[in-house]
Write a protein that holds these residues in place. Structure first.
Motif, PDB file in Angstrom:
ATOM      1  N   CYS A  57      -1.637  19.085  -9.001  1.00  0.00           N
ATOM      2  CA  CYS A  57      -0.389  18.349  -9.715  1.00  0.00           C
ATOM      3  C   CYS A  57      -0.132  17.045  -8.579  1.00  0.00           C
ATOM      4  O   CYS A  57       0.549  15.553  -9.971  1.00  0.00           O
ATOM      5  CB  CYS A  57       0.770  19.097  -9.261  1.00  0.00           C
ATOM      6  N   LEU A  58      -0.474  16.754  -7.352  1.00  0.00           N
ATOM      7  CA  LEU A  58      -0.383  15.820  -7.065  1.00  0.00           C
ATOM      8  C   LEU A  58      -0.729  14.045  -6.852  1.00  0.00           C
ATOM      9  O   LEU A  58      -1.179  13.755  -6.024  1.00  0.00           O
ATOM     10  CB  LEU A  58       0.029  15.866  -5.412  1.00  0.00           C
ATOM     11  N   ALA A  59      -1.731  14.658  -7.673  1.00  0.00           N
ATOM     12  CA  ALA A  59      -3.463  13.688  -8.073  1.00  0.00           C
ATOM     13  C   ALA A  59      -2.719  12.608  -8.344  1.00  0.00           C
ATOM     14  O   ALA A  59      -3.542  11.303  -7.342  1.00  0.00           O
ATOM     15  CB  ALA A  59      -3.932  14.269  -8.967  1.00  0.00           C
ATOM     16  N   PRO A  60      -1.942  12.003  -9.038  1.00  0.00           N
ATOM     17  CA  PRO A  60      -2.007  10.602  -9.388  1.00  0.00           C
ATOM     18  C   PRO A  60      -0.952   9.909  -7.835  1.00  0.00           C
ATOM     19  O   PRO A  60      -0.680   8.496  -8.061  1.00  0.00           O
ATOM     20  CB  PRO A  60       0.065  10.416 -10.436  1.00  0.00           C
ATOM     21  N   ASN A  61      -0.399  10.355  -7.535  1.00  0.00           N
ATOM     22  CA  ASN A  61       0.400  10.413  -5.511  1.00  0.00           C
ATOM     23  C   ASN A  61      -0.965  10.322  -4.539  1.00  0.00           C
ATOM     24  O   ASN A  61      -0.548   9.547  -3.289  1.00  0.00           O
ATOM     25  CB  ASN A  61       1.572  10.939  -5.228  1.00  0.00           C
ATOM     26  N   ARG A  62      -1.840  10.704  -4.793  1.00  0.00           N
ATOM     27  CA  ARG A  62      -3.000  10.963  -3.493  1.00  0.00           C
ATOM     28  C   ARG A  62      -3.923  10.099  -3.205  1.00  0.00           C
ATOM     29  O   ARG A  62      -4.150   9.196  -3.389  1.00  0.00           O
ATOM     30  CB  ARG A  62      -3.517  12.220  -4.636  1.00  0.00           C
TER      31      ARG A  62
ATOM     32  N   LYS B 184       4.003   1.494   3.159  1.00  0.00           N
ATOM     33  CA  LYS B 184       5.203   2.210   2.442  1.00  0.00           C
ATOM     34  C   LYS B 184       4.868   3.776   2.693  1.00  0.00           C
ATOM     35  O   LYS B 184       5.304   3.939   1.879  1.00  0.00           O
ATOM     36  CB  LYS B 184       5.750   1.965   0.981  1.00  0.00           C
ATOM     37  N   GLY B 185       3.225   3.801   3.623  1.00  0.00           N
ATOM     38  CA  GLY B 185       3.120   4.911   3.288  1.00  0.00           C
ATOM     39  C   GLY B 185       3.470   5.540   1.899  1.00  0.00           C
ATOM     40  O   GLY B 185       2.700   5.883   1.478  1.00  0.00           O
TER      41      GLY B 185
ATOM     42  N   VAL C  92      -4.510  10.114   0.506  1.00  0.00           N
ATOM     43  CA  VAL C  92      -5.394  10.004   0.836  1.00  0.00           C
ATOM     44  C   VAL C  92      -6.235  10.145   0.681  1.00  0.00           C
ATOM     45  O   VAL C  92      -8.301  10.394   1.619  1.00  0.00           O
ATOM     46  CB  VAL C  92      -4.764  11.951   1.645  1.00  0.00           C
ATOM     47  N   GLU C  93      -6.449  10.858  -0.607  1.00  0.00           N
ATOM     48  CA  GLU C  93      -7.786  10.799  -1.500  1.00  0.00           C
ATOM     49  C   GLU C  93      -8.402   9.270  -2.688  1.00  0.00           C
ATOM     50  O   GLU C  93      -9.338   8.465  -1.980  1.00  0.00           O
ATOM     51  CB  GLU C  93      -8.593  11.624  -2.295  1.00  0.00           C
ATOM     52  N   VAL C  94      -7.233   9.453  -2.674  1.00  0.00           N
ATOM     53  CA  VAL C  94      -7.442   7.754  -4.409  1.00  0.00           C
ATOM     54  C   VAL C  94      -6.202   7.276  -3.926  1.00  0.00           C
ATOM     55  O   VAL C  94      -4.371   7.513  -4.182  1.00  0.00           O
ATOM     56  CB  VAL C  94      -7.391   8.305  -5.443  1.00  0.00           C
ATOM     57  N   GLU C  95      -5.738   5.864  -3.328  1.00  0.00           N
ATOM     58  CA  GLU C  95      -4.837   4.958  -2.737  1.00  0.00           C
ATOM     59  C   GLU C  95      -4.665   3.967  -3.350  1.00  0.00           C
ATOM     60  O   GLU C  95      -5.802   3.546  -4.322  1.00  0.00           O
ATOM     61  CB  GLU C  95      -4.243   4.382  -1.287  1.00  0.00           C
ATOM     62  N   GLN C  96      -3.580   3.047  -3.986  1.00  0.00           N
ATOM     63  CA  GLN C  96      -3.672   2.171  -5.119  1.00  0.00           C
ATOM     64  C   GLN C  96      -2.608   0.940  -3.968  1.00  0.00           C
ATOM     65  O   GLN C  96      -2.146   0.953  -3.215  1.00  0.00           O
ATOM     66  CB  GLN C  96      -2.174   2.855  -6.223  1.00  0.00           C
ATOM     67  N   ILE C  97      -2.963  -0.219  -4.301  1.00  0.00           N
ATOM     68  CA  ILE C  97      -2.957  -1.718  -3.564  1.00  0.00           C
ATOM     69  C   ILE C  97      -1.543  -2.020  -5.489  1.00  0.00           C
ATOM     70  O   ILE C  97      -2.914  -2.900  -5.879  1.00  0.00           O
ATOM     71  CB  ILE C  97      -4.103  -2.302  -3.191  1.00  0.00           C
TER      72      ILE C  97
ATOM     73  N   GLY D 159       0.950  -0.876   0.256  1.00  0.00           N
ATOM     74  CA  GLY D 159      -0.424   0.081  -0.246  1.00  0.00           C
ATOM     75  C   GLY D 159       0.822   1.315   0.341  1.00  0.00           C
ATOM     76  O   GLY D 159       2.253   1.523   0.413  1.00  0.00           O
ATOM     77  N   TYR D 160       0.423   2.132  -0.684  1.00  0.00           N
ATOM     78  CA  TYR D 160       1.138   3.469  -1.081  1.00  0.00           C
ATOM     79  C   TYR D 160      -0.132   5.164  -0.514  1.00  0.00           C
ATOM     80  O   TYR D 160      -0.868   4.464  -0.645  1.00  0.00           O
ATOM     81  CB  TYR D 160       1.299   3.743  -1.824  1.00  0.00           C
ATOM     82  N   THR D 161       0.734   5.875  -0.237  1.00  0.00           N
ATOM     83  CA  THR D 161       0.492   7.248   0.189  1.00  0.00           C
ATOM     84  C   THR D 161       0.696   8.407  -0.659  1.00  0.00           C
ATOM     85  O   THR D 161       1.974   7.967  -1.233  1.00  0.00           O
ATOM     86  CB  THR D 161      -0.133   7.111   1.824  1.00  0.00           C
ATOM     87  N   ASP D 162       0.562   9.397  -0.344  1.00  0.00           N
ATOM     88  CA  ASP D 162       1.413  10.528  -1.550  1.00  0.00           C
ATOM     89  C   ASP D 162       2.032  11.489   0.167  1.00  0.00           C
ATOM     90  O   ASP D 162       1.862  11.174   1.147  1.00  0.00           O
ATOM     91  CB  ASP D 162       1.133  11.679  -2.097  1.00  0.00           C
ATOM     92  N   ARG D 163       2.724  12.678  -0.131  1.00  0.00           N
ATOM     93  CA  ARG D 163       3.215  13.570   1.179  1.00  0.00           C
ATOM     94  C   ARG D 163       1.923  13.647   1.692  1.00  0.00           C
ATOM     95  O   ARG D 163       2.732  14.345   2.411  1.00  0.00           O
ATOM     96  CB  ARG D 163       4.227  13.756   0.071  1.00  0.00           C
ATOM     97  N   LEU D 164       0.539  14.112   0.834  1.00  0.00           N
ATOM     98  CA  LEU D 164       0.077  14.758   2.057  1.00  0.00           C
ATOM     99  C   LEU D 164      -0.626  14.492   3.536  1.00  0.00           C
ATOM    100  O   LEU D 164      -1.076  13.003   3.588  1.00  0.00           O
ATOM    101  CB  LEU D 164      -1.100  15.376   1.035  1.00  0.00           C
ATOM    102  N   GLY D 165      -0.612  15.155   4.361  1.00  0.00           N
ATOM    103  CA  GLY D 165      -1.208  14.590   5.715  1.00  0.00           C
ATOM    104  C   GLY D 165       0.307  14.236   6.037  1.00  0.00           C
ATOM    105  O   GLY D 165       1.517  14.011   5.471  1.00  0.00           O
ATOM    106  N   SER D 166      -0.823  13.726   7.276  1.00  0.00           N
ATOM    107  CA  SER D 166       0.684  13.441   7.959  1.00  0.00           C
ATOM    108  C   SER D 166       1.498  12.096   7.860  1.00  0.00           C
ATOM    109  O   SER D 166       0.727  10.607   7.978  1.00  0.00           O
ATOM    110  CB  SER D 166      -0.053  13.108   9.233  1.00  0.00           C
TER     111      SER D 166
END
Length: 344
Positions: A325-330, A304-305, A332-337, A263-270
């Motif tokens: 700009c960060l939509a592909p990584n987001r 992996k945050g 917090v809103e859209v995550e990918q497994i 699981g991944y996230t982007d850099r927005l948020g904690s």
């Protein structure tokens, strides 16, 4: 006020568990009508009204700030009282949906003026305030806000007024207008289709050793979090046909092992919150496959945050542009497994 402050402290400490939902980062303006009940020591016990203007902005998924000023009055037959308030409030948002309850705390300065026959006093004093309220969206740019609060002040000119502390109660109604519309929701992450395996070359006419089998490769299947989970949830939505397909492939070929679920996230948020959320969602996919009869020893779940972003060159200072700009990584809103499985 002590109970409100304690509730705010407890909710702040649990903030990482509250939903991080899509917000409109735009500044907004809020004309305000207030009802006031001054401290009875000023000589006016009646309720009265006033008005003001606020400017606000969501600064995180949990917090808004509001800066503004109000002017209110309260009169009786002998005494005229005026109160001017200038300050800043922090709103702890308990939701980012259409109906948004919140707790508030604030600080600032107030100017009290009282006049009656033979008496006149005025002066500025610091105050602190706490309360609660609710916002409700009318459309993507208009909202309303209703809140109530208690405001405690230490009078700098207590010798003039004859007492040193004052408690004022306020009820406010505001009409909110956001200067910019909310950002468009990100598109779901694309699904990577598997690449066909090349066929082995035909043997030479003359006798020759059989060609070696094609080397093993890995097929990466990317699943959008919007297809798996509700927002800020690690509970899988049902049904899950794509996970069923993966389970069927693993059952059909027992040689596929060491399957990584990441699981991944982007850099927005904690960073801490993103790490935990990515791990919980990866664990949920693993548990689903185990429930379909896949040996748990064949599956590894990793969170992996915000590592391994798809885009890395987003440096916009304006928050709405940075979010886009960060939509592909987001995550917090859209995550990918990402599920990797070995293919022969």
């Amino acid at each position: 006020m002590k109970k409100i402050a304690l509730a705010a402290a407890l909710l702040c400490s649990a903030g990482s568990t509250l939903a991080q939902e899509v917000i409109n980062p735009s500044w907004y303006i809020a004309p305000t009508v207030v009802g006031i009940k001054p401290d009875h020591d000023f000589g006016v016990g009646d309720k009265d009204w006033g008005g003001g203007l606020k400017f606000g902005k969501p600064v995180t998924p949990l917090w808004d700030i509001q800066i503004g000023a109000t002017e209110a009055r309260a009169d009786n037959n002998l005494t005229k009282y005026r109160q001017t308030v200038v300050g800043v409030d922090a709103l702890l948002m308990l939701s980012r949906k259409q109906i948004r309850p919140f707790l508030l705390v604030g600080v600032g300065g107030e100017r009290d003026r009282a006049t009656r026959p033979g008496f006149k006093a005025s002066g500025w004093s610091p105050y602190y305030t706490a309360g609660l309220g609710v916002q409700a969206s009318l459309n993507d740019r208009w909202s309303v806000q209703l809140d109530g609060r208690a405001m405690k002040s230490n009078l700098n000119d207590d010798d003039k007024f004859g007492f040193s502390k004052a408690l004022t109660k306020y009820v406010s109604f505001s009409l909110i207008y956001a200067f910019n519309p909310p950002p468009a929701p990100p598109a779901p992450a694309p699904v990577i289709e598997p690449t066909p395996v090349a066929e082995a070359p035909a043997p030479a006419p003359e006798p020759a050793p059989a060609p070696p089998p094609p080397p093993a490769r890995f097929e990466k299947v990317t699943l959008s979090a919007t297809e798996l989970f509700a927002f800020d949830s690690a509970t899988l939505s049902m049904p899950q046909p794509k996970l069923d397909d993966i389970a069927a492939a693993l059952q059909a070929d027992p040689s596929i092992s060491d399957v990584d679920i990441v699981g991944y996230t982007d850099r927005l948020g904690s960073t801490k919150y993103n790490q935990k959320l990515s791990q919980r969602r990866a664990d949920a996919v693993r548990e689903y496959l185990v429930g379909k009869g896949i040996d748990a020893k064949r599956l590894q779940a990793h969170g992996k945050g915000e590592t391994n972003p798809v885009v890395t060159d987003c440096k916009q200072k304006k928050r709405s542009e940075l979010i886009e700009c960060l939509a592909p990584n987001r995550r917090v809103e859209v995550e990918q497994i990402t599920v990797e499985r070995r293919v022969q």
